[in-house]
Scaffold this motif. Structure first.
Motif, PDB file in Angstrom:
ATOM      1  N   PRO A 122       0.833  -1.200   0.000  1.00 30.52           N
ATOM      2  CA  PRO A 122       0.000   0.000   0.000  1.00 30.52           C
ATOM      3  C   PRO A 122       0.871   1.254   0.000  1.00 30.52           C
ATOM      4  CG  PRO A 122      -0.807  -1.545   1.639  1.00 30.52           C
ATOM      5  CD  PRO A 122       0.480  -2.099   1.117  1.00 30.52           C
ATOM      6  N   GLY A 123       0.526   2.218  -0.828  1.00 31.48           N
ATOM      7  CA  GLY A 123       1.263   3.470  -0.853  1.00 31.48           C
ATOM      8  C   GLY A 123       2.583   3.412  -1.583  1.00 31.48           C
ATOM      9  N   GLU A 124       2.959   2.243  -2.089  1.00 33.85           N
ATOM     10  CA  GLU A 124       4.246   2.114  -2.758  1.00 33.85           C
ATOM     11  C   GLU A 124       4.127   2.565  -4.217  1.00 33.85           C
ATOM     12  OE1 GLU A 124       7.765  -1.250  -3.146  1.00 33.85           O
ATOM     13  OE2 GLU A 124       5.677  -1.853  -3.140  1.00 33.85           O
ATOM     14  N   THR A 125       5.238   3.058  -4.766  1.00 39.03           N
ATOM     15  CA  THR A 125       5.226   3.437  -6.184  1.00 39.03           C
ATOM     16  C   THR A 125       6.206   2.558  -6.944  1.00 39.03           C
ATOM     17  OG1 THR A 125       6.907   5.109  -5.750  1.00 39.03           O
ATOM     18  CG2 THR A 125       4.621   5.830  -5.740  1.00 39.03           C
ATOM     19  N   LEU A 126       5.729   2.048  -8.086  1.00 36.29           N
ATOM     20  CA  LEU A 126       6.539   1.132  -8.877  1.00 36.29           C
ATOM     21  C   LEU A 126       6.553   1.593 -10.322  1.00 36.29           C
ATOM     22  CD1 LEU A 126       8.013  -1.650  -9.311  1.00 36.29           C
ATOM     23  CD2 LEU A 126       5.751  -2.602  -9.740  1.00 36.29           C
ATOM     24  N   GLY A 127       7.740   1.701 -10.909  1.00 36.91           N
ATOM     25  CA  GLY A 127       7.846   1.997 -12.331  1.00 36.91           C
ATOM     26  C   GLY A 127       8.000   0.706 -13.112  1.00 36.91           C
ATOM     27  N   LEU A 128       7.185   0.537 -14.157  1.00 34.19           N
ATOM     28  CA  LEU A 128       7.274  -0.660 -14.977  1.00 34.19           C
ATOM     29  C   LEU A 128       7.790  -0.210 -16.341  1.00 34.19           C
ATOM     30  CD1 LEU A 128       6.705  -3.673 -14.935  1.00 34.19           C
ATOM     31  CD2 LEU A 128       4.374  -3.199 -15.669  1.00 34.19           C
ATOM     32  N   VAL A 129       9.031  -0.610 -16.661  1.00 32.60           N
ATOM     33  CA  VAL A 129       9.707  -0.059 -17.831  1.00 32.60           C
ATOM     34  C   VAL A 129       9.966  -1.155 -18.853  1.00 32.60           C
ATOM     35  CG1 VAL A 129      11.731   1.236 -18.602  1.00 32.60           C
ATOM     36  CG2 VAL A 129      10.829   1.583 -16.308  1.00 32.60           C
ATOM     37  N   GLY A 130       9.847  -0.812 -20.124  1.00 25.40           N
ATOM     38  CA  GLY A 130      10.188  -1.762 -21.182  1.00 25.40           C
ATOM     39  C   GLY A 130       9.954  -1.140 -22.535  1.00 25.40           C
ATOM     40  N   GLU A 131      10.509  -1.774 -23.566  1.00 26.56           N
ATOM     41  CA  GLU A 131      10.323  -1.268 -24.916  1.00 26.56           C
ATOM     42  C   GLU A 131       8.948  -1.700 -25.424  1.00 26.56           C
ATOM     43  OE1 GLU A 131      14.615  -1.010 -26.933  1.00 26.56           O
ATOM     44  OE2 GLU A 131      14.082  -3.021 -26.346  1.00 26.56           O
ATOM     45  N   SER A 132       8.570  -1.204 -26.606  1.00 27.53           N
ATOM     46  CA  SER A 132       7.254  -1.568 -27.115  1.00 27.53           C
ATOM     47  C   SER A 132       7.202  -3.075 -27.369  1.00 27.53           C
ATOM     48  CB  SER A 132       6.947  -0.797 -28.394  1.00 27.53           C
ATOM     49  OG  SER A 132       7.985  -0.957 -29.324  1.00 27.53           O
ATOM     50  N   GLY A 133       6.084  -3.670 -27.006  1.00 31.54           N
ATOM     51  CA  GLY A 133       5.941  -5.109 -27.165  1.00 31.54           C
ATOM     52  C   GLY A 133       6.503  -5.910 -26.024  1.00 31.54           C
ATOM     53  N   SER A 134       6.962  -5.229 -24.955  1.00 31.37           N
ATOM     54  CA  SER A 134       7.551  -5.971 -23.844  1.00 31.37           C
ATOM     55  C   SER A 134       6.485  -6.551 -22.922  1.00 31.37           C
ATOM     56  CB  SER A 134       8.483  -5.051 -23.048  1.00 31.37           C
ATOM     57  OG  SER A 134       7.737  -3.994 -22.481  1.00 31.37           O
ATOM     58  N   GLY A 135       5.242  -6.111 -23.074  1.00 37.36           N
ATOM     59  CA  GLY A 135       4.158  -6.678 -22.272  1.00 37.36           C
ATOM     60  C   GLY A 135       3.791  -5.830 -21.072  1.00 37.36           C
ATOM     61  N   LYS A 136       4.345  -4.612 -20.977  1.00 34.39           N
ATOM     62  CA  LYS A 136       4.065  -3.802 -19.792  1.00 34.39           C
ATOM     63  C   LYS A 136       2.621  -3.327 -19.745  1.00 34.39           C
ATOM     64  CE  LYS A 136       6.284   0.242 -21.936  1.00 34.39           C
ATOM     65  NZ  LYS A 136       6.126  -0.238 -23.321  1.00 34.39           N
ATOM     66  N   SER A 137       2.074  -2.907 -20.894  1.00 29.72           N
ATOM     67  CA  SER A 137       0.674  -2.482 -20.899  1.00 29.72           C
ATOM     68  C   SER A 137      -0.243  -3.673 -20.711  1.00 29.72           C
ATOM     69  CB  SER A 137       0.324  -1.798 -22.224  1.00 29.72           C
ATOM     70  OG  SER A 137       1.007  -0.577 -22.313  1.00 29.72           O
ATOM     71  N   MET A 138       0.144  -4.806 -21.295  1.00 25.66           N
ATOM     72  CA  MET A 138      -0.679  -6.009 -21.183  1.00 25.66           C
ATOM     73  C   MET A 138      -0.795  -6.429 -19.725  1.00 25.66           C
ATOM     74  SD  MET A 138      -2.387  -7.566 -23.412  1.00 25.66           S
ATOM     75  CE  MET A 138      -1.638  -7.180 -24.967  1.00 25.66           C
TER      76      MET A 138
END
Lengths: 533, 315, 276
Positions: free
Chosen positions: A28-44
């Motif tokens: 709770p309250g934590e912030t996480l950056g999810l990084v990757g190039e296009s097609g890496s599955g981050k949005s999925m």
């Protein structure tokens, strides 16, 4: 208690896996950056945990949120989680809001949908939320429609409706990618402040490492549907554990090796150029107002030089580019290429001396033509297509690192980076003196971008080319140009050697651009040349 | 909105003027003398001359156009040669049949298409969608006048629920009159409903793929609520276009259907006028039909503006 | 991965359309009976071995007349679509190339004007002046097709003109006419083919309607619409005379519509469900 725990989350579309056993946890309250190039599955990953996967996609594994497995929930129960416990904002603010509904109604809908307030009370809360995201009542009434707002303002509305019910988790999927740097910085600041204030957890998805720097507590890096690394942001940035992460950092700060350009004779001379647009009459019979998109711009580009033109969207750089390419007439001033005047009516032979590479690797080619015909199209500028045109296409393809047999293939068989190489081959085919690169690498992932920049630098050395490099990205301009001009509201506000302008900017606008640009900590800001390895 | 209205009104007026040129010119290019054409080969020169006088054929071309167009504006359409009554009275009587018929069919086709299109879009790709779309495919392929014949065969000849044709007139009361219009309007409406339902479905499916639908779903709206609260209104613009065009098809269709059911409407009138070479009636009825279509196009444009705030707020 | 999925609609549509076309072509050289042969004694007979689909009120063979009628319908629709495409597509391309300019405005207003004259109204006007004939039906339907194709061509072309490959072609020194021919037209061909099948089926429906009210093909030319008009008075005596021409229209139009829809899906460059 852990707020969100992804346990070997996998997604496949048909038989093709797009996400493979991703495991992540968020307190709770934590912030996480999810990084990757296009097609890496981050949005999925985000869509899977929201239960909003596209048709035909199937998720497996566990998504534990506040103690229940979201993947096992019925659709009706998922609706109670979405918007109430998890809020989400998307990349494209221009299309993310319903054009037919007022912004007030769209923010209030989050509350009424979940039965959290009556319609009147919901509108009152909507007002407060819009105030909080920086859209005060006196200028931004609830009755405004999305088309009356700018991109940054619309993204603020999206944030307001996502946080209306104070969710425990906010997912922001590339929230600033479509925005200008200064707006980007403001939106990121707003998100950071809101998350801290409301004690929300934040999942910030981005392709840009610099965006998460200093903004999220932890960072996770994805590649090809897998999680390759995760840890405290500072630690990952200081000493990346995965080779892939290191490669991303290297590519982000990559500067191609360029021979110092010898100052040649003037090639492109732009003098007091004006471009006006006639707008619709504000009232019947009133005179047409005139928008001055380019205002008295003058500069000279020398042979063998690489000149940058930077500015935010709407500053007039695209309009100026079109005039330089002789696609649109100017309303004042002159443009000369090698001494001859540039205009839409200029002779074909003169056009052969100036070619262009455009931004969109997908829209830049007629999908029905084969590569050889695409690359050979500028031969139209010669009196006759040379007899050895196939050999010359093959040579051009070889120069940009493609194989001669690629000439027979169709454009859809190539990746974005390969397409930009083909676009460069097309620009080279008439052996022009000047190539205009209009946001030519903006749509590419960092590693591909670094390769294309290397290619451009090498071609410049071997062919003695001149570049006019138009971009909104200071980092790219820093890497490839020797001199740079900064454009704002149709005017060049500052010009000079790239090193000097980006390290000691004189104009306040240049300074604000530099201040807003996200940078990687402990590494080069866009304005400072990295101490070279 | 005022500017928008003024512009549209101006376009409406120009369309009408150009259309009247076209209609007038077509009738004028009739080879030879219209009066002789109307009277046939055996008419005496005196009768022809007298008719030329009544027709107002004696003046110059611009003068004739002005008097014809001016007459139209003031409601004076001339005198029918065969019926020997003012064309305006004739047309008014026939409109009392044709207009209710077209409106009834429009209402019916919308009432059928709306739920069908919504249902198919909500269940897209599934069995229900496929079944409904198959039926609409069939509905589009059926010629309305043949469908009308089948309806007569079943409901009038077979079951004897409704009259096979004819019109008792509104004086006989609303119920018998509506009864006489029911089969014709169903015959007109069903093929149109099939088209409308298909357009609505594809418009809805297109809007369902928009980003703002994803935003709405992320707010917690269910699939069906996103459909009715967000997609429907945005899908209305293409649907309005079709609806506007349908009115002109319904008017044209009504002309044909009236012949199946022997309804004394504009359609019957125009065919009788053609066989009797009553050009004044042909000219007037065509002009009225064109006027109706142009008026509906205008109404559609206004409706766009009411639906879409981006148009409404301009200026 | 683009899997070659069976498209039942496309297959059925192609089969029905092809059948109508083949029967029409066959009628040029052979019909079961001579369509001019009257046999008053044998009138209004139901289907039998000698007359597969029965006889009409003059004792003519209904099957033979249907085959000959297919010829009329298809010929009228083909020429009408041809007129619409030949005039409408260039107009649409010109309008799109000068989008927002005065030429565009004139072409689009002209379009709106023709839309105000539905094909039936055009036919009525032409008939009132020149008398009824199949040629008039072709003209009436063809004229109404012009704005349809102009709109489709303009709409498709407008989207393409904003793309970078058009800019690249301009940088390669190509003019609007050349770009329209080389880049725009091939890329809107899909749209035009699909619209062509739709207008083709509408043309068949319109021809039937015009002939039904006596504004289309005149005797002795066989026509489905006129067969229905003649059958109307004796529909209670011999329903088959009204049934078969109607079914012929329905099956042909259905076939063309299925073909059009199938082609649209098959030619869709987005290729269903390819991107995530």
């Amino acid at each position: 208690m852990t707020l969100l725990r992804l346990d070997r989350l996998s997604v496949r579309i048909g038989a093709a896996p797009v996400l493979s056993e991703v495991s992540l946890a968020l307190e709770p309250g934590e912030t996480l950056g999810l990084v990757g190039e296009s097609g890496s599955g981050k949005s999925m990953t985000a869509l899977a945990l929201m239960g909003l996967l596209p048709l035909g996609a199937q998720a497996a594994g566990r998504v534990e949120f506040e103690g229940q497995d979201l993947l096992a929930l019925r659709e009706r129960d998922l609706c109670r989680v979405r918007g109430a416990r998890i809020g989400m904002i998307f990349q494209e603010p221009m299309t993310a809001l319903n054009p037919m509904k007022t912004i007030g109604a769209q923010v209030a809908e989050t509350l009424t949908t979940h039965g959290a307030a009556t319609r009147a009370a919901a509108l009152e809360i909507a007002r407060a939320r819009l105030d909080r995201v920086g859209l005060p009542a006196d200028r931004f009434g609830l009755g405004l429609y999305p088309h009356e707002l700018s991109g940054g303002q619309r993204q603020r509305v999206c944030i307001a409706l996502a946080i209306a019910l104070r969710p425990a988790l906010l997912i922001a999927d590339e929230p600033t990618t479509a925005l200008d740097v200064t707006t980007q910085a403001q939106i990121l600041d707003l998100l950071q402040a809101l998350v801290a204030e409301e004690r929300m957890a934040l999942l910030l998805i981005t392709h840009d490492l610099a965006v998460v720097a200093g903004r999220t507590g932890r960072v996770a890096v994805m590649q090809a549907g897998r999680l390759v690394e995760s840890g405290p942001t500072e630690q990952v940035f200081r000493a990346p554990g995965a080779a892939y992460t290191s490669a991303l950092f290297a590519a982000s700060a990559h500067v191609p090796r360029r021979a110092p350009a010898a100052q040649g004779a003037p090639l492109l001379e732009v003098a007091q150029v004006r471009r006006d647009y006639v707008l619709a009459r504000p009232a019947p019979l009133a005179p047409h107002p005139v928008l001055r998109a380019v205002d008295e711009v003058s500069f000279t580009l020398h042979r063998g030089e690489s000149l940058g033109l930077v500015g935010e969207s709407g500053c007039g750089k695209s309009t100026l580019t079109r005039a330089i390419l002789g696609l649109d007439p100017v309303q004042g001033g002159t443009i000369r290429l090698a001494g001859a005047p540039v205009s839409p009516a200029m002779p074909r032979a003169m056009r052969a001396g100036m070619q262009a590479v455009f931004q969109d690797p997908y829209g830049s080619f007629d999908p029905r033509w084969r590569v050889e015909r695409l690359v050979a199209e500028p031969f139209h500028l010669l009196p006759a297509r040379p007899a050895d045109w196939r050999a010359r296409v093959a040579a051009a393809l070889a120069e940009v690192g493609l194989r001669p047999e690629d000439a027979r293939r169709h454009i859809h068989e190539f990746s974005g980076g390969q397409r930009q190489r083909i676009a460069i081959a097309r620009a080279l085919i008439t052996r022009p003196a000047l190539i205009v690169l209009d946001e030519a690498v903006s749509a590419l992932d960092v590693r591909v971008r670094a390769q294309v920049l290397d290619l451009l630098a090498a071609l410049q050395d071997s062919h003695g080319l001149s570049y006019l490099f138009v971009s909104h990205d200071l980092g790219v301009v820093r890497a490839i140009t020797g001199r740079v001009m900064v454009m704002q509201a149709g005017r060049i506000v500052e010009a000079g050697p790239t090193d000097r302008v980006l390290s000691a900017p004189e104009h306040p606008y240049t300074r604000s651009l530099l201040a807003a640009a996200p940078r990687l900590p402990g590494r080069a800001s866009p304005g400072v040349r990295p101490t070279a390895p | 909105m005022i500017r928008f209205l003024v512009r549209r009104l101006l376009a409406l007026a120009i369309s009408l003027i150009v259309a009247s040129f076209v209609v007038f010119a077509v009738i004028e290019v009739i080879p030879g003398d219209p009066a002789a054409f109307m009277l046939g080969l055996n008419a005496s020169p005196e009768t022809v001359a007298a008719l030329r006088e009544t027709l107002g054929l004696t003046g110059s071309l611009p003068a004739r156009y002005l008097s014809w167009a001016g007459g139209m504006l003031t409601g004076d359409f001339g005198i029918s040669y065969t019926y020997r009554v003012p064309v305006a009275d004739l047309v008014a009587g026939r409109l009392a049949v044709s207009l209710p018929l077209a409106l009834l069919s429009l209402a019916l086709s919308t009432a059928i298409a709306l739920p069908v299109g919504l249902y198919a879009a909500a269940r897209r790709g599934r069995a229900g969608d496929a079944a409904v779309m198959g039926l609409t495919q069939l509905g589009i392929a059926v010629p309305n006048f043949w469908f009308a014949m089948l309806l007569v065969l079943v409901f009038a000849v077979g079951l004897r629920w409704l009259p096979a044709g004819g019109f008792p007139g509104w004086e006989a009361g609303a119920l018998p009159a509506l009864g006489a219009l029911l089969l014709p309007s169903v015959a007109l409406a069903l093929p149109q409903a099939a088209i409308l339902a298909r357009v609505l479905r594809s418009a809805l499916i297109e809007t369902l793929e928009q980003d703002y639908i994803r935003t709405a779903r992320a707010k917690g709206l269910s699939r069906s609520r996103a459909l009715t609260h967000h997609a429907l209104r945005n899908a209305l613009v293409p649907v309005l276009t079709i609806l506007g065009m349908q009115f002109s098809f319904l008017l044209a269709g009504a002309i044909i259907i009236e012949n199946v059911f022997y309804l004394p409407g504009l359609g019957r009138l125009i065919f009788q006028a053609i066989t009797q070479r009553d050009l004044i009636v042909v000219e007037s009825v065509v002009m009225i039909l064109v006027f109706a279509v142009i008026l509906v196009t205008f109404a559609t444009d206004i409706a766009y503006a009411l639906v879409d705030p981006r148009l409404r707020r301009r200026a | 991965m683009k899997t070659r999925r069976m498209r039942p609609g496309l297959a059925l549509g192609a089969a029905l359309s092809l059948a109508a076309l083949l029967l029409a072509l066959l009628s040029l050289v052979w019909t079961p009976h001579d369509i001019g042969a009257l046999d008053i004694a044998g009138k209004l007979r139901g289907p039998s071995a000698a007359h597969w689909l029965g006889t009409d009120h003059f004792g003519r063979d209904v099957a033979s007349m249907l085959m000959a009628g297919a010829r009329t319908s298809i010929a009228v629709a083909v020429v009408a679509v041809g007129i619409g495409m030949a005039l409408g597509v260039p107009l649409g391309l010109i309008a799109a190339a000068g989008a927002g300019g005065w030429l565009d405005e004139i072409i689009m207003r002209g379009n709106d004007l023709i839309f105000a004259f539905p094909s039936l109204v055009i036919a009525i006007l032409i008939t009132a002046v020149f008398g009824p004939s199949a040629l008039n039906a072709i003209l009436a339907i063809g004229i109404f097709n012009i704005p349809v194709f102009a709109r489709v061509a303009r709409g498709g072309a407008l989207g393409l003109w904003t793309l970078d490959y058009i800019r690249a072609a301009r940088v390669a020194g190509k003019g609007t006419a050349r770009i329209s021919a080389e880049h725009i037209l091939p890329n809107i061909a899909n749209l035009l083919i699909v619209q062509g099948t739709i207008q083709f089926s509408l043309g068949i429906l319109a021809e039937a309607g015009l002939s039904y009210v006596g504004l289309g093909a005149q005797p002795p030319t066989a026509s489905w619409g006129r067969m229905l008009a003649e059958a109307q008075t004796m529909v209670t005596l011999a329903p088959h005379v009204a049934l078969f021409p109607g079914l012929a229209i329905v099956l042909t139009v259905l076939g063309l519509n299925l073909l059009g829809d199938g082609l649209r899906d098959a030619l869709d460059p987005r290729g269903r469900g390819r991107q995530a």
